[in-house]
Each structure stands twice: as C-alpha cells, then as structure tokens.
Design a protein around this motif. Structure first.
Motif, PDB file in Angstrom:
ATOM      1  N   VAL A  21      37.223  48.714  29.185  1.00  0.00           N
ATOM      2  CA  VAL A  21      36.691  47.867  30.257  1.00  0.00           C
ATOM      3  C   VAL A  21      37.043  46.420  29.987  1.00  0.00           C
ATOM      4  N   SER A  22      36.829  45.976  28.732  1.00  0.00           N
ATOM      5  CA  SER A  22      37.131  44.576  28.474  1.00  0.00           C
ATOM      6  C   SER A  22      38.627  44.318  28.463  1.00  0.00           C
ATOM      7  N   VAL A  23      39.401  45.296  28.047  1.00  0.00           N
ATOM      8  CA  VAL A  23      40.846  45.107  28.034  1.00  0.00           C
ATOM      9  C   VAL A  23      41.388  45.083  29.471  1.00  0.00           C
ATOM     10  N   LEU A  24      40.854  45.945  30.314  1.00  0.00           N
ATOM     11  CA  LEU A  24      41.343  46.022  31.690  1.00  0.00           C
ATOM     12  C   LEU A  24      40.627  45.062  32.639  1.00  0.00           C
ATOM     13  N   ALA A  25      39.311  44.959  32.480  1.00  0.00           N
ATOM     14  CA  ALA A  25      38.541  44.168  33.441  1.00  0.00           C
ATOM     15  C   ALA A  25      38.566  42.671  33.141  1.00  0.00           C
ATOM     16  N   ALA A  26      38.686  42.292  31.874  1.00  0.00           N
ATOM     17  CA  ALA A  26      38.628  40.869  31.531  1.00  0.00           C
ATOM     18  C   ALA A  26      39.662  40.039  32.287  1.00  0.00           C
ATOM     19  N   PRO A  27      40.922  40.450  32.297  1.00  0.00           N
ATOM     20  CA  PRO A  27      41.882  39.641  33.053  1.00  0.00           C
ATOM     21  C   PRO A  27      41.547  39.593  34.549  1.00  0.00           C
ATOM     22  N   LEU A  28      41.066  40.691  35.075  1.00  0.00           N
ATOM     23  CA  LEU A  28      40.680  40.719  36.481  1.00  0.00           C
ATOM     24  C   LEU A  28      39.491  39.800  36.723  1.00  0.00           C
ATOM     25  N   PHE A  29      38.468  39.905  35.897  1.00  0.00           N
ATOM     26  CA  PHE A  29      37.263  39.085  36.067  1.00  0.00           C
ATOM     27  C   PHE A  29      37.584  37.594  36.014  1.00  0.00           C
ATOM     28  N   THR A  30      38.452  37.206  35.091  1.00  0.00           N
ATOM     29  CA  THR A  30      38.719  35.778  34.915  1.00  0.00           C
ATOM     30  C   THR A  30      39.602  35.202  36.016  1.00  0.00           C
ATOM     31  N   THR A  31      40.318  36.049  36.748  1.00  0.00           N
ATOM     32  CA  THR A  31      41.194  35.539  37.805  1.00  0.00           C
ATOM     33  C   THR A  31      40.580  35.632  39.191  1.00  0.00           C
ATOM     34  N   LEU A  32      39.515  36.390  39.328  1.00  0.00           N
ATOM     35  CA  LEU A  32      38.896  36.540  40.649  1.00  0.00           C
ATOM     36  C   LEU A  32      38.146  35.271  41.050  1.00  0.00           C
ATOM     37  N   PRO A  33      38.233  34.915  42.326  1.00  0.00           N
ATOM     38  CA  PRO A  33      37.364  33.835  42.796  1.00  0.00           C
ATOM     39  C   PRO A  33      35.909  34.277  42.648  1.00  0.00           C
ATOM     40  N   THR A  34      35.029  33.329  42.461  1.00  0.00           N
ATOM     41  CA  THR A  34      33.619  33.625  42.206  1.00  0.00           C
ATOM     42  C   THR A  34      33.034  34.559  43.256  1.00  0.00           C
ATOM     43  N   GLY A  35      33.331  34.316  44.509  1.00  0.00           N
ATOM     44  CA  GLY A  35      32.780  35.141  45.584  1.00  0.00           C
ATOM     45  C   GLY A  35      33.208  36.589  45.515  1.00  0.00           C
ATOM     46  N   MET A  36      34.358  36.861  44.911  1.00  0.00           N
ATOM     47  CA  MET A  36      34.818  38.243  44.747  1.00  0.00           C
ATOM     48  C   MET A  36      34.364  38.837  43.418  1.00  0.00           C
ATOM     49  N   TYR A  37      34.213  37.969  42.412  1.00  0.00           N
ATOM     50  CA  TYR A  37      33.839  38.460  41.086  1.00  0.00           C
ATOM     51  C   TYR A  37      32.503  39.193  41.107  1.00  0.00           C
ATOM     52  N   VAL A  38      31.515  38.610  41.740  1.00  0.00           N
ATOM     53  CA  VAL A  38      30.167  39.189  41.707  1.00  0.00           C
ATOM     54  C   VAL A  38      30.152  40.610  42.278  1.00  0.00           C
ATOM     55  N   PRO A  39      30.692  40.876  43.474  1.00  0.00           N
ATOM     56  CA  PRO A  39      30.654  42.267  43.958  1.00  0.00           C
ATOM     57  C   PRO A  39      31.519  43.224  43.137  1.00  0.00           C
ATOM     58  N   VAL A  40      32.628  42.740  42.591  1.00  0.00           N
ATOM     59  CA  VAL A  40      33.456  43.611  41.748  1.00  0.00           C
ATOM     60  C   VAL A  40      32.692  43.983  40.481  1.00  0.00           C
ATOM     61  N   HIS A  41      32.044  43.003  39.862  1.00  0.00           N
ATOM     62  CA  HIS A  41      31.249  43.276  38.663  1.00  0.00           C
ATOM     63  C   HIS A  41      30.114  44.249  38.998  1.00  0.00           C
ATOM     64  N   GLN A  42      29.430  43.998  40.094  1.00  0.00           N
ATOM     65  CA  GLN A  42      28.325  44.878  40.495  1.00  0.00           C
ATOM     66  C   GLN A  42      28.816  46.313  40.678  1.00  0.00           C
ATOM     67  N   GLY A  43      29.966  46.488  41.297  1.00  0.00           N
ATOM     68  CA  GLY A  43      30.505  47.829  41.516  1.00  0.00           C
ATOM     69  C   GLY A  43      30.942  48.504  40.232  1.00  0.00           C
ATOM     70  N   LEU A  44      31.534  47.739  39.335  1.00  0.00           N
ATOM     71  CA  LEU A  44      31.998  48.300  38.072  1.00  0.00           C
ATOM     72  C   LEU A  44      30.833  48.732  37.194  1.00  0.00           C
ATOM     73  N   VAL A  45      29.837  47.878  37.090  1.00  0.00           N
ATOM     74  CA  VAL A  45      28.696  48.164  36.210  1.00  0.00           C
ATOM     75  C   VAL A  45      27.939  49.407  36.673  1.00  0.00           C
ATOM     76  N   THR A  46      27.778  49.587  37.973  1.00  0.00           N
ATOM     77  CA  THR A  46      27.044  50.763  38.448  1.00  0.00           C
ATOM     78  C   THR A  46      27.784  52.054  38.110  1.00  0.00           C
ATOM     79  N   ARG A  47      29.061  51.970  37.855  1.00  0.00           N
ATOM     80  CA  ARG A  47      29.822  53.168  37.494  1.00  0.00           C
ATOM     81  C   ARG A  47      29.765  53.446  35.989  1.00  0.00           C
ATOM     82  N   PHE A  48      29.512  52.410  35.182  1.00  0.00           N
ATOM     83  CA  PHE A  48      29.427  52.611  33.738  1.00  0.00           C
ATOM     84  C   PHE A  48      28.008  52.850  33.267  1.00  0.00           C
ATOM     85  N   ASP A  49      27.024  52.488  34.057  1.00  0.00           N
ATOM     86  CA  ASP A  49      25.635  52.794  33.732  1.00  0.00           C
ATOM     87  C   ASP A  49      25.258  54.018  34.541  1.00  0.00           C
ATOM     88  N   PRO A  50      24.755  55.043  33.967  1.00  0.00           N
ATOM     89  CA  PRO A  50      24.267  55.241  32.601  1.00  0.00           C
ATOM     90  C   PRO A  50      25.277  55.875  31.651  1.00  0.00           C
TER      91      PRO A  50
END
Length: 151
Positions: A21-50
């Motif tokens: 996740v950090s290897v793949l998502a980190a570059p994506l997270f750091t390049t996304l505009p803030t308005g896109m980062y939040v929903p992408v993070h929310q969607g990713l986290v719900t798939r890794f929890d639990p």
C-alpha cells in the motif's frame, strides 16, 4: 505444528503485503490534489479494514501458539520474535494510522476544513504505514526462519 506454521506464514504474508500500500499508494497520495486525495484515501482504507487487523492478529495468535507448542527452542524464539514484531506493528497501526484514517473518514471532500493544508496527514500516514509494513515484513521473515528450522 502442521497447521500453525502454514497459518502463521499465510497471515503474516497477507499482513506484510500491506507494505505494498505504501509503495503503491504513496506516490498516488502525494500527487493527488487535496480534493481528490480525501475520497481516494477513504475508499482505499475501507477496503483494507478489517483485512489488515485480522491478518496481523491471526499471525500474532499463531506465533503465540507456536511459542507454547513448538518442539524446538529455535522455533519458539523465532515465533516469539515474530510475535513481538507483530505486536509492534499493531501498536503503530492503532496509535498512528487508525486515528488518521478515522479523522479522514469524517471529512466531506467537498467541504474540507479551512486548516486542512496545515493538517494534511499524507506524509505522516505514509511514514507510519511504512513502519507498520516493515515490522510486519520482519515478522514474516522471523516466521520463515522458524519454518526453515522445522524443515
């Protein structure tokens, strides 16, 4: 023993896979505009929890059982090391990543707080996710070592 070790390796491998996740998502997270980062993070986290907590806890329980039941001292020591590393990974997850995830889950991407730029958690989340992943990977290596002793 024939069940515990394969289960520990499977669960540990899945937990260590979270490092991707950090290897793949980190570059994506750091390049996304803030308005896109939040929903992408929310969607990713719900798939890794639990998924992630279940993997970490399953492997930890297998390691604890191996500490008690393994016939060889080397296996018990390596399982104990794996268990300690997993406990550390869980501590990082619960104390560092989960609070960030919970805070982000409460946000409306269309109406971010005015101070979001100063509170933007991307770098912290990425850093702690890498620490958690490295600990899980080290635990997996300890379990692979224990399996090697048994072979």
């Amino acid at each position: 023993m024939r069940i515990l070790m394969p289960l520990a390796l499977l669960a540990g491998g899945l937990a260590a896979g979270g490092l991707a996740v950090s290897v793949l998502a980190a570059p994506l997270f750091t390049t996304l505009p803030t308005g896109m980062y939040v929903p992408v993070h929310q969607g990713l986290v719900t798939r890794f929890d639990p998924f992630m907590p279940i993997s970490l806890l399953s492997c930890l329980l297998c390691d604890l059982a191996l500490v008690v039941t393994a016939p060889l001292t080397a296996v018990r020591v390596l399982a104990a090391l794996g268990g300690l590393l997993l406990a550390a990974a869980m501590t990082v997850s619960l104390s560092k990543n989960v609070p960030i995830n919970r805070w982000l889950s409460t946000l409306d991407p269309q109406a971010l707080p005015a101070d979001f730029a100063s509170r933007d958690p991307r770098e912290r989340w990425i850093r702690w996710n890498r620490v958690r992943g490295a600990l899980a990977l080290a635990a997996l290596l300890a379990n692979v070592g224990a399996a090697g002793v048994l072979i």
